[in-house]
Design an enzyme around this catalytic site. Structure first.
Site, PDB file in Angstrom:
ATOM      1  CB  ALA A  12      -0.944  -0.012   1.200  1.00 55.83           C
TER       2      ALA A  12
ATOM      3  CB  ALA B  16      -3.786 -13.619  -6.548  1.00 52.84           C
TER       4      ALA B  16
ATOM      5  CE  LYS C  46      -6.512 -14.378 -10.169  1.00 54.78           C
ATOM      6  NZ  LYS C  46      -6.649 -13.719  -8.857  1.00 54.78           N
TER       7      LYS C  46
END
Length: 505
Positions: free
Chosen positions: A19, A54, A82
């Protein structure tokens, strides 16, 4: 704070990790006007959670806005590609389905594709809904290639995100941020100084005696929520009655083949287990409810179900699902875990950081910190948390499992009215109600509804206006084209090795 409108000249970010360095890198690119300083305070002695490895497709937009080259990023973070998320044993033991990224099928005559599938699903040869997803077909074949620009090819319906090492991503962003002028200060916050009249934060006093002044403070301090929670006293909306999982154990294991281009979430007796394939290892974790199992049992379940040998000791994490009552209070904005946490079942943690950054930049204040801007930010972010919460709760609620106390609880629990209404509407004729700024689009909701066993009793009447034979023929040709294109793509492992192998060191 002053009554006159003056630009913010100093932004202080408390905490690094994903973050902190995401907002630092973004601020360095978009908020550095030559006068504004951007400072990040973190301590190497404080570890980061780092289980969110992910992502979902919007991460591509964030990286693109920062000017990040995909191959450079993939190589630096040990990333793989992905195409979706596979759910095993969720609707019932033995079931599995894929939530693929991108569009599914093509609408006919303005009627949503899933309505045609509903009408024709019992027709010989129609098959599973997943057959009509380009991303789904490629994922099942363990193949990958980026979507081409040509909208005429079915391959244009591909959409991808990444699996990556969160620690390496933070390091990658740190390098970019510092190169663009962000100042990092090492130290642990010992005291927060506030203005006696306004309650605004004036400065941070670090344990090494350094005093860091600022005008806007961004709290990326993790679950502690040092500024928003502890200092400002902003309360927490506890969602554990809907999301009872409150523990996680994470452990890396050796890489195995084939290299899946999707995340796997396998339901366990009191929660679920994630499997995230990276170039250099596989990330694994067990998210579970301490009310239905103990830590030792949960760890044993995780270690017994690894595909490769563990390469480090397990790490334990405790959390409470929920969100702060406000994400912006006075001159403090929280991003990441300091603002809220929804378990990583649909890989939304990093997206919530990204969303918080974009909305903060859109509503970036001056030194007055206008109430209308803070109120709008809080509304938009709270809605985003609520929408994602409902999507996650759906996976638990829509189950037929009754084999353990945990699954009986989530099957029978009361759910938010917003989700109950959405499920009820879908059960009738497959209609999806999307709210403003809802992260997940119609194909995502439909994939999970169908995957969890919610099949409507009817379909959109407009679908009856089309010739059935022509629709069936078009559907068969569509599925065959997806399958053929998937088989002609390179193997996922080959594509990664050829285009962006992980850098040594």
């Amino acid at each position: 704070m002053t009554d006159a409108a003056a630009p913010i000249t100093s932004v202080v970010i408390v905490g690094g990790g994903t973050a902190g360095w995401m907002v630092a890198a973004a601020a360095a690119r978009y908020l550095d006007d030559g006068r504004r300083t951007i400072t990040l305070v973190e301590s190497d002695a404080i570890g980061t959670v780092g289980v969110g490895e992910a992502t979902i497709p919007p991460i591509l937009q964030f990286n693109a806005l920062l000017g990040i080259d995909e191959a450079e990023f993939v190589a630096a973070t040990g990333a793989t590609f992905k195409l979706g998320i596979e759910f095993v044993d969720w609707a019932a033991k033995g079931d599995r389905y894929l939530h693929p990224f991108g569009t599914i099928g093509r609408d006919f005559e303005g009627v949503a594709f899933h309505q045609h599938w509903l009408k024709h699903r019992r027709h010989h040869g129609t098959g599973d809904f997943e057959r009509f997803s380009m991303s789904g077909q490629a994922a099942r074949a363990h193949r990958f290639a980026p979507a081409p620009a040509d909208p005429r090819t079915p391959a244009s319906q591909l959409a991808h995100a990444y699996h990556f090492d969160a620690g390496l991503y933070a390091r990658f962003l740190r390098g970019r941020a510092e190169a663009q002028g962000v100042k990092r200060i090492e130290g642990r916050v010992a005291q927060v100084e506030r203005d006696g009249e306004s309650g605004f934060v004036d400065a941070l006093l670090l344990d090494n005696g350094t005093r860091v002044e600022g005008e806007l403070f961004i709290d990326c301090s993790g679950f502690r929520s040092l500024l928003l929670g502890e200092t400002m006293g902003v309360g927490y909306r506890d969602w554990s009655h809907w999301l009872p999982c409150d523990r996680a154990i994470a452990v890396p294991s050796a890489r195995t083949e084939p290299l899946f281009p999707y995340t796997r979430a396998t339901a366990r007796d009191a929660g679920w287990q994630w499997r995230i394939p990276l170039q250099h290892r596989t990330g694994n974790g067990h998210v579970y409810s301490s009310g239905f199992t103990d830590d030792a049992t949960a760890e044993a379940v995780l270690l017994a179900n690894l595909d490769g040998a563990p390469t480090a000791d397990p790490r334990r994490i405790s959390f409470t699902a929920g969100v702060r009552e406000k994400l912006w209070e006075k001159n403090v904005v929280a991003l990441g875990l300091s603002g809220g946490f929804i378990e990583p079942l649909e890989s939304t943690s990093i997206h919530l950081i990204q969303t918080g950054i974009s909305k903060l930049f859109w509503l970036f204040p001056d030194t007055r910190f206008a109430e209308v801007e803070r109120r709008e930010y809080n509304r938009l972010m709270t809605e985003q948390f609520d929408y994602i919460r409902d999507f996650i709760v759906l996976h638990y609620k829509a189950t037929t499992r009754s084999d353990t106390p945990f699954w009986r609880y989530v099957r029978d629990m009361a759910i938010p009215d917003t989700l109950a209404h959405k499920i009820e509407l879908f059960r009738e004729k497959g209609r999806i109600l999307r709210y403003d700024h809802d992260l997940f689009e119609v194909p995502s909701w439909v994939s999970v509804m169908f995957g969890q066993g919610i099949v409507p009793v009817g379909h959109d009447a407009v679908a009856d206006s089309l010739d059935d034979a022509r629709v069936n023929d078009a559907m068969q040709r569509m599925a065959a084209a997806y399958a053929d294109l998937a088989q002609r793509m390179p193997a996922h492992s080959d594509y990664v090795a050829r285009t962006a192998p992980m850098r040594a060191g």
